[in-house]
Design an enzyme around this catalytic site. Structure first.
Site, short mmCIF file in Angstrom:
data_model
loop_
_atom_site.label_atom_id
_atom_site.label_comp_id
_atom_site.label_asym_id
_atom_site.label_seq_id
_atom_site.Cartn_x
_atom_site.Cartn_y
_atom_site.Cartn_z
N ASP A 12 1.20 -0.21 71.98
CA ASP A 12 1.62 -0.95 70.77
C ASP A 12 2.93 -0.43 70.19
OD1 ASP A 12 -0.83 -2.37 70.93
OD2 ASP A 12 -1.83 -0.66 70.00
N GLU A 13 3.81 0.07 71.03
CA GLU A 13 5.10 0.58 70.54
C GLU A 13 6.11 -0.54 70.30
OE1 GLU A 13 3.77 1.55 73.42
OE2 GLU A 13 3.25 3.66 73.27
N GLY A 14 5.75 -1.75 70.71
CA GLY A 14 6.68 -2.88 70.52
C GLY A 14 7.42 -3.20 71.82
N LYS A 15 6.73 -3.03 72.95
CA LYS A 15 7.38 -3.25 74.25
C LYS A 15 7.81 -4.70 74.45
CE LYS A 15 3.81 -1.40 76.24
NZ LYS A 15 3.21 -0.65 75.13
N GLY A 16 6.95 -5.64 73.99
CA GLY A 16 7.23 -7.07 74.20
C GLY A 16 8.59 -7.44 73.65
N GLY A 39 -1.22 -6.61 74.72
CA GLY A 39 -0.77 -7.75 73.92
C GLY A 39 0.68 -7.52 73.57
N HIS A 40 1.57 -8.18 74.26
CA HIS A 40 3.00 -7.97 74.01
C HIS A 40 3.52 -9.08 73.10
CE1 HIS A 40 3.39 -5.29 77.85
NE2 HIS A 40 2.66 -4.77 76.89
N ARG A 142 -13.22 -0.02 96.45
CA ARG A 142 -12.96 -0.88 97.61
C ARG A 142 -13.91 -2.07 97.72
NH1 ARG A 142 -12.57 4.22 101.54
NH2 ARG A 142 -14.51 4.57 100.45
N GLN A 221 0.35 -0.72 77.74
CA GLN A 221 -0.24 0.45 77.07
C GLN A 221 0.82 1.55 76.89
OE1 GLN A 221 -2.34 -0.83 79.93
NE2 GLN A 221 -3.02 -2.25 78.39
N THR A 298 -6.88 -7.73 70.00
CA THR A 298 -8.24 -7.69 69.46
C THR A 298 -8.29 -7.87 67.94
OG1 THR A 298 -8.06 -5.31 69.21
CG2 THR A 298 -9.03 -6.10 71.27
N ARG A 302 -5.41 -0.68 63.42
CA ARG A 302 -4.99 0.50 64.20
C ARG A 302 -5.07 1.74 63.33
NH1 ARG A 302 0.14 -2.81 66.26
NH2 ARG A 302 -0.89 -4.04 67.86
N SER A 329 11.26 1.23 62.69
CA SER A 329 11.90 2.19 61.79
C SER A 329 11.87 1.68 60.35
CB SER A 329 13.36 2.38 62.20
OG SER A 329 13.44 2.62 63.56
P1 IMP Z 1 -9.42 -0.66 78.03
O1 IMP Z 1 -8.11 -0.50 78.73
O2 IMP Z 1 -9.63 -2.04 77.48
O3 IMP Z 1 -10.58 -0.21 78.85
O4 IMP Z 1 -9.40 0.30 76.75
C1 IMP Z 1 -9.30 1.71 76.90
C2 IMP Z 1 -8.56 2.32 75.72
O5 IMP Z 1 -7.21 1.90 75.77
C3 IMP Z 1 -9.08 1.87 74.35
O6 IMP Z 1 -8.92 2.93 73.44
C4 IMP Z 1 -8.14 0.72 73.99
O7 IMP Z 1 -8.06 0.54 72.59
C5 IMP Z 1 -6.85 1.24 74.57
N1 IMP Z 1 -5.94 0.15 74.93
C6 IMP Z 1 -6.01 -0.67 75.99
N2 IMP Z 1 -4.98 -1.52 76.00
C7 IMP Z 1 -4.22 -1.24 74.94
C8 IMP Z 1 -2.97 -1.75 74.43
O8 IMP Z 1 -2.35 -2.65 74.99
N3 IMP Z 1 -2.50 -1.18 73.31
C9 IMP Z 1 -3.13 -0.13 72.69
N4 IMP Z 1 -4.28 0.39 73.14
C10 IMP Z 1 -4.83 -0.16 74.25
#
Ligand code: IMP
Length: 420
Positions: A12-16, A39-40, A142, A221, A298, A302, A329
């Protein structure tokens, strides 16, 4: 030539937005790991779009977008995403390429994800419940199905075989489910996806490299959620670091040129797990409110806290970051003081290294305090025009981490970007 862009914190650093801003310089954007847990968010022309699986270059007509083999794909989610993007006039049939080796998220993977999280009690990871972990488990075990299998006339048989174990698992959890609620949409989406370019993406991407095309590999992520180096077990199930771009796209390491590392001016985390600089107080509440810190996928609130330099330096080391991009910033405007963690006290010992167990209760973040600043930063386009106190803070961060911060994002829109 391949450049990589990835998140250096807990996602969630703002990659999108950043990929969208960088895309005009590239011919290709390729996603290399993760799935619809990501979620970008992109904003332009007054509209907001959230992409989960499609690379963030899709809204630029010149750009080829590749979903690499390292990604896991939920056909139902991808269909929805494609349909939504198509309403903007984007030519998805022309510009989207899907690796035949990307693994499929089946309806039972999502059910198993929900059942196993529900069964974990206090050890819950806080998964997005998108079926990510069970799908990667099947890949490593596998027994997974891949996008290329969709084209097999015996796909239904393969599917039936693949879900047999999931059914046993769900029964062992006493999990109540009805596959008939999920399968029609799944098979409809499978048929839908067949009209797009399902290709051997490793040959394709290497031919593009050979032809001199500029490629941007897009991570999802963040490094602290990496399966090997993140805050295990509170991580996602893929390699989110630069190395993941090689295995997730089929490119050789020497093809990688720049690595753009994105970090927020503070920290956030969704889901469970350690977060040394977390502020469970009014400061944290203010960061959440001003930064609109609610999950793009979701909607979950946060967790929020101050910038953590030891984890940032660790991420920079693991990824070989060449260029830093600081996002959000503008959110820090209005705080009386801004703190930065530049080390930890662990059981009386000062360190700036990440311990084996970041969850240990005796980790005390050591903070340096900076005077805050006020005013709306979102309209500023030149670095010189930023408040002096902001620049003092940023100069300190830059000096500590030893890599230049080249881009400062001051808002979600494409335009709200300062190139230093
Ligand atoms: P999963 O990847 O859905 O199994 O989630 C594993 C962990 O990664 C959880 O703590 C999620 O909240 C976190 N997570 C997964 N995808 C994201 C993302 O895109 N942004 C931030 N946290 C994420």
């Amino acid at each position: 030539m391949v450049d990589v862009v990835l998140g250096l914190q807990w996602g969630d650093e703002g990659k999108g937005k950043i990929v969208d801003v960088l895309t005009p310089r590239y011919d290709v954007v390729a996603r290399f790991q993760g799935g619809p847990n990501a979620g970008h968010s992109l904003e332009f022309g007054g509209n907001k779009y959230v992409l989960n699986t499609i690379p963030s270059g899709i809204f630029h007509a010149h750009c080829i977008n590749i979903i690499g083999n390292g990604v896991v794909i939920d056909p139902v989610q991808l269909k929805k995403e494609i349909e939504k993007a198509m309403t903007t006039g984007v030519d998805i049939k022309k510009n989207l390429y899907i690796s035949e080796k990307a693994h499929l998220i089946l309806p039972t993977h999502r059910l198993v994800d929900a059942a196993s999280e529900a069964n974990k009690g206090v050890h819950k990871v806080g998964s997005t419940l998108r079926g990510i972990s069970p799908t990667y488990q099947d890949k490593i075990g596998r027994s997974g199905l891949r996008i290329g299998d969709l084209l097999d006339p015996n796909f239904k048989e393969k599917y039936t075989h693949a879900i047999a174990n999931h059914k046993k698992l769900l029964d062992s959890f006493n999990y109540d489910y009805n596959l008939a609620d999920h399968e029609p949409a799944f098979f409809e989406a499978v048929e839908f996806l067949k009209q797009f370019k399902i290709i051997n993406s490793e040959y394709y991407i290497n031919s593009l490299i050979k032809a001199g095309k500029k490629i941007l590999a897009e991570g999802a992520q963040g490094t602290l959620l990496d399966i090997d180096f993140g805050s295990y077990p509170f991580v996602t199930s893929s390699n989110t670091i630069t190395g993941g771009a090689c295995s997730g796209l089929g490119i050789a390491p020497q093809q990688i040129n720049k690595v753009f590392g994105i970090f927020k001016a503070y920290c956030t985390r969704v889901g469970n797990g350690p977060f040394p600089t977390e502020q469970e107080n009014e400061t944290g509440e203010m960061l959440r409110k001003l930064g609109h810190e609610f999950g793009a996928t979701t909607g979950r609130p946060r967790r929020t806290g101050w910038l953590d330099l030891p984890t940032l330096k660790y991420a920079i080391m693991l990824n070989g970051v060449t260029d830093l991009i600081c996002t959000k910033s503008d959110v820090l405007s209005g705080f009386e003081e801004v703190l930065v963690c530049d080390g930890y006290d662990i059981n009386g010992q000062k360190t700036s290294e990440i311990p084996f167990d970041l969850s240990r209760k005796d980790i005390l973040p050591l903070y340096r305090s900076f005077p805050g600043w006020t005013g709306d930063l979102t309209k500023i386009r030149n670095y010189q025009d930023l408040p002096e106190t902001f620049k003092t803070y940023m100069d300190y961060v830059e000096a500590q981490i030893g890599v230049p911060v080249n881009v400062i994002s001051v808002g979600p829109d494409r335009e709200e970007t300062i190139m230093k």
